[in-house]
Design an enzyme around this catalytic site. Structure first.
Site, PDB file in Angstrom:
ATOM      1  N   SER A   1       0.504  -1.221   0.397  1.00  0.00           N
ATOM      2  CA  SER A   1       0.352   0.145   0.091  1.00  0.00           C
ATOM      3  C   SER A   1       0.753   1.137   0.471  1.00  0.00           C
ATOM      4  O   SER A   1       2.013   1.361  -0.052  1.00  0.00           O
ATOM      5  CB  SER A   1      -0.803  -0.138   1.582  1.00  0.00           C
ATOM      6  OG  SER A   1       0.021   0.030   2.724  1.00  0.00           O
ATOM      7  N   GLY A   2       0.274   2.150  -0.150  1.00  0.00           N
ATOM      8  CA  GLY A   2       1.004   3.932   0.269  1.00  0.00           C
ATOM      9  C   GLY A   2       2.300   4.117  -0.766  1.00  0.00           C
ATOM     10  O   GLY A   2       2.274   4.383  -2.087  1.00  0.00           O
TER      11      GLY A   2
ATOM     12  N   TYR B   1      11.509   5.017  15.785  1.00  0.00           N
ATOM     13  CA  TYR B   1      11.595   5.281  13.986  1.00  0.00           C
ATOM     14  C   TYR B   1      12.068   5.950  14.048  1.00  0.00           C
ATOM     15  O   TYR B   1      13.087   6.370  13.239  1.00  0.00           O
ATOM     16  CB  TYR B   1       9.738   5.496  14.270  1.00  0.00           C
ATOM     17  CG  TYR B   1      10.001   6.166  13.205  1.00  0.00           C
ATOM     18  CD1 TYR B   1       9.225   4.675  12.137  1.00  0.00           C
ATOM     19  CD2 TYR B   1       9.848   7.174  12.247  1.00  0.00           C
ATOM     20  CE1 TYR B   1       9.034   5.191  10.620  1.00  0.00           C
ATOM     21  CE2 TYR B   1       9.503   7.696  11.563  1.00  0.00           C
ATOM     22  CZ  TYR B   1       8.708   6.856  10.486  1.00  0.00           C
ATOM     23  OH  TYR B   1       8.753   6.982   9.242  1.00  0.00           O
TER      24      TYR B   1
END
Length: 254
Positions: free
Chosen positions: A16-17, A155
């Site tokens: 996706s994305g 992250y």
């Protein structure tokens, strides 16, 4: 003729994305795109949608977890068998999870470092024997590598490391004229971002606060990142390496 006619590309994290949008754009420019993902049904759906458009290139689905070296070996076995080379690598696969300092778990560290860092290192390293001189590597970093956001310690650290990979590897691979660049998106409207933010109320709040801080006044779209990847992948990028291209609406710049 497309900008990538006759070339083979690997795009990781394509269920996706950004990965899905990039695979479609590269295929539209004539590339054979080996698109990877961990969610088989979603990956197959993306590839089917791309190929149904009868573009100049095509997409090939490869079920692959980039944190598993055996999966990467299987990916490049398919690339070798079907194309014999890889001209473009977009190391896009990545995951994120929020955790405030004091609440970070060992599992958080292992998960994000395993996919974001280990996965990126071996996605590129295992591609090298198939890459001709003059090939292009694009690494997906983030504005998190340049800005500090609460609860994004791990992250952000992985994305800062990925930015540094572009510097180090561009120096190491200069003799082969392989260009290595980092792409740093800002807030892009994707399923992954919605999942990270939370439910409808959190998403509405996110839009109200974040959009107000973006100079261009809106979230980015995956196709806009895909256009930047195409530039870095093509011969239009023949004299650019080791750099960082922001696709962020100005949020990390102004």
């Amino acid at each position: 003729m497309g900008q990538l006619d006759g070339k083979a590309a690997v795009v990781t994290g394509g269920s996706s994305g950004l990965g899905a949008a990039t695979a479609e754009r590269l295929a539209s420019e004539g590339a054979t795109v080996f698109l990877t993902g961990r969610r088989e049904a979603e990956l197959e759906s993306v590839v089917s949608d791309i190929n149904a458009q009868n573009l100049d290139g095509e997409a090939i689905a490869v079920l692959c977890d980039v944190a598993q070296l055996g999966d990467l070996d299987r990916l490049y076995d398919q690339v070798r068998e079907r194309s014999g080379r890889v001209d473009v690598v977009f190391a896009n696969a990545g995951v994120g999870r929020t955790a405030a300092l004091g609440e970070i778990s060992e599992e958080d560290v292992d998960w994000m470092f395993g996919i974001n860092l280990k996965g990126t290192v071996f996605t590129v390293q295992k591609a090298l024997p198939l890459m001709p001189d003059g090939a292009s590597v694009i690494l997906c970093s983030s504005i998190n590598a340049s800005k500090g956001f609460a609860a994004m310690t791990i992250y952000s650290a992985t994305k800062a490391a990925i930015r540094n990979f572009a510097r180090t590897w561009s120096a190491e691979l200069a003799g082969r004229r392989i260009r290595v660049n980092a792409l740093s998106p800002g807030p892009i409207e994707t399923v992954g971002l919605r999942r990270l933010v939370g439910g409808p109320e959190q998403w509405a709040e996110y839009n109200a606060t974040v959009v107000a801080s973006i100079p261009l006044g809106r979230l980015g779209q995956p196709k806009e990142v895909a256009a930047a990847v195409l530039f870095l992948a093509s011969d239009e990028n023949s004299f650019i390496t080791g750099t960082e291209l922001f696709v962020d609406g100005g949020i990390a710049q102004v």
